[in-house]
Design an enzyme around this catalytic site. Structure first.
Site, PDB file in Angstrom:
ATOM      1  N   LEU A   1      62.487  64.787  76.469  1.00  0.00           N
ATOM      2  CA  LEU A   1      63.772  64.539  76.421  1.00  0.00           C
ATOM      3  C   LEU A   1      64.501  65.805  75.809  1.00  0.00           C
ATOM      4  CD1 LEU A   1      63.623  61.139  74.562  1.00  0.00           C
ATOM      5  CD2 LEU A   1      64.171  61.288  77.013  1.00  0.00           C
ATOM      6  N   ASP A   2      65.652  65.832  76.564  1.00  0.00           N
ATOM      7  CA  ASP A   2      66.658  66.917  76.249  1.00  0.00           C
ATOM      8  C   ASP A   2      67.545  66.710  75.239  1.00  0.00           C
ATOM      9  OD1 ASP A   2      68.712  65.453  77.481  1.00  0.00           O
ATOM     10  OD2 ASP A   2      68.540  66.635  79.461  1.00  0.00           O
ATOM     11  N   ALA A   3      68.257  67.518  74.823  1.00  0.00           N
ATOM     12  CA  ALA A   3      69.235  67.213  73.542  1.00  0.00           C
ATOM     13  C   ALA A   3      70.237  66.324  73.800  1.00  0.00           C
ATOM     14  CB  ALA A   3      69.800  68.723  73.104  1.00  0.00           C
TER      15      ALA A   3
ATOM     16  N   SER B   1      69.830  63.414  75.422  1.00  0.00           N
ATOM     17  CA  SER B   1      69.148  62.180  75.619  1.00  0.00           C
ATOM     18  C   SER B   1      68.468  61.625  74.558  1.00  0.00           C
ATOM     19  CB  SER B   1      68.145  62.265  76.816  1.00  0.00           C
ATOM     20  OG  SER B   1      68.699  62.927  77.606  1.00  0.00           O
TER      21      SER B   1
ATOM     22  N   ARG C   1      71.909  62.207  85.071  1.00  0.00           N
ATOM     23  CA  ARG C   1      73.394  62.573  84.750  1.00  0.00           C
ATOM     24  C   ARG C   1      74.043  63.189  86.178  1.00  0.00           C
ATOM     25  NH1 ARG C   1      71.349  64.667  79.819  1.00  0.00           N
ATOM     26  NH2 ARG C   1      70.973  66.822  80.516  1.00  0.00           N
TER      27      ARG C   1
END
Length: 328
Positions: free
Chosen positions: A71-73, A75, A210
């Protein structure tokens, strides 16, 4: 992650498991007045000390923790971690095409440079014409296009009974590398300018999701940004069973491992796991065969070069004729 890295200390503080038992034969004495010369042995079970903490020292020095689908920052949600031997199953889980569920929060009326609500605003639009019916039609169009892509990348003949059964059971998955594919898409909340989508997908990234919100806005003749990405399921692992930060303790982690032991066994036994493992093994075999064939070709090339050089020394005239033709 600091509490996970220091979990070895907590694991070593837990009570050790019951020691293993070994069979030991004891010699029974017949006494001073006994005239019998037979040796009498009595078997008994005694604990072994080979695994005792005072003999081996701390049982856990390092705990190997692996990370699954990241997961990125921007999410949140389910992040699967593999502990110890669980990293073996985690590797195949990441390479298999399990679906993941997300909830996407969107907002109509503006567009940014990174598709998030915190990015630099590059456009503002009206959204009064957007209705739930129009939104659902756009989502159906997007899902239909992704369904065609799923069928194409699954490499299954659509005219066979096998393809029909797989499609009915929802077991069509892309083979090999493929772009992100949406297997499910619907709106679960609509209150303009805010709306929420529920997405099932494979091979996705959070940036792609997104951008999906941005494309939905464009299809509706407006603009939209993503205000939140939350993963609610990763394969068999659901958000209701996830450990929040305050539960990152040795006891809670051990309970979670025991709770998901059935799920990991199913992953090992599932057809998808077997197919992925078979593909990995076949790829390794192909690489090994290619390496062996390359070595054989190189060896034959060396032998051929050696014999060819001897022939050129004995037959100088053909070489001279060849050079003459080249100059001509």
């Amino acid at each position: 992650m600091h509490s996970l890295s220091s979990s070895s200390e907590a694991l070593n503080s837990c009570p050790p498991p019951a020691p293993q038992l070994a069979v030991q034969f004891q010699l029974l004495s017949g006494g001073e007045n006994s005239s019998s010369k037979d040796v009498v042995l009595s078997p008994s079970m005694v604990p072994t000390l080979a695994d005792h903490p005072l003999v081996t020292g701390p049982q856990f020095h390092k705990v190997h923790v692996g990370v699954g689908h990241r997961l990125d920052a921007f999410s949140s949600g389910v992040l699967v971690l593999g502990v110890g031997k669980g990293n073996g199953v985690l590797e195949h889980l990441c390479k298999s095409h399990v679906t993941r569920d997300y909830t996407l929060e969107g907002e109509f009326g503006k567009a940014t440079d990174n598709f998030t609500h915190t990015g630099r605003v590059i456009e503002k639009t009206t959204y009064d014409h957007v209705t739930l019916d129009k939104l659902e039609r756009v989502l159906a169009m997007i899902q239909g296009a992704n369904q065609k892509a799923l069928i194409m990348y699954s490499q299954v003949d659509l005219h066979t009974q096998e393809a029909y059964e797989l499609a009915v059971r929802g077991l069509l998955y892309p083979h090999g590398k493929s772009p992100p594919i949406l297997t499910g898409l619907r709106c679960i909340h609509f209150n303009p300018p805010h709306f929420t989508l529920e997405v099932q997908c494979v091979n996705e990234t959070q940036k792609y999701l997104r951008k999906l919100i941005h494309e939905v806005g464009l299809e509706l003749r407006t603009s939209a940004v993503c205000s939140g990405v939350r993963r609610t399921r990763d394969g068999p692992f659901k958000v209701e069973n996830a450990l929040t930060r305050q539960h990152w303790t040795a006891g809670s982690i051990i309970q979670a491992i025991a709770h998901f032991s059935k799920a990991t066994r199913k992953i090992r036994k599932s057809e998808m796991y077997k197919q992925t493992a078979g593909q990995l093994n076949s790829n390794a075999q192909v690489q090994e065969q290619t390496r062996s064939q390359t070595e054989q070709i190189n060896q034959q090339h060396v032998e051929l070069s050696s014999s060819t050089s001897d022939t050129v020394v004995d037959r100088e005239t053909p070489v001279t004729l060849s050079e003459g033709r080249t100059k001509h």
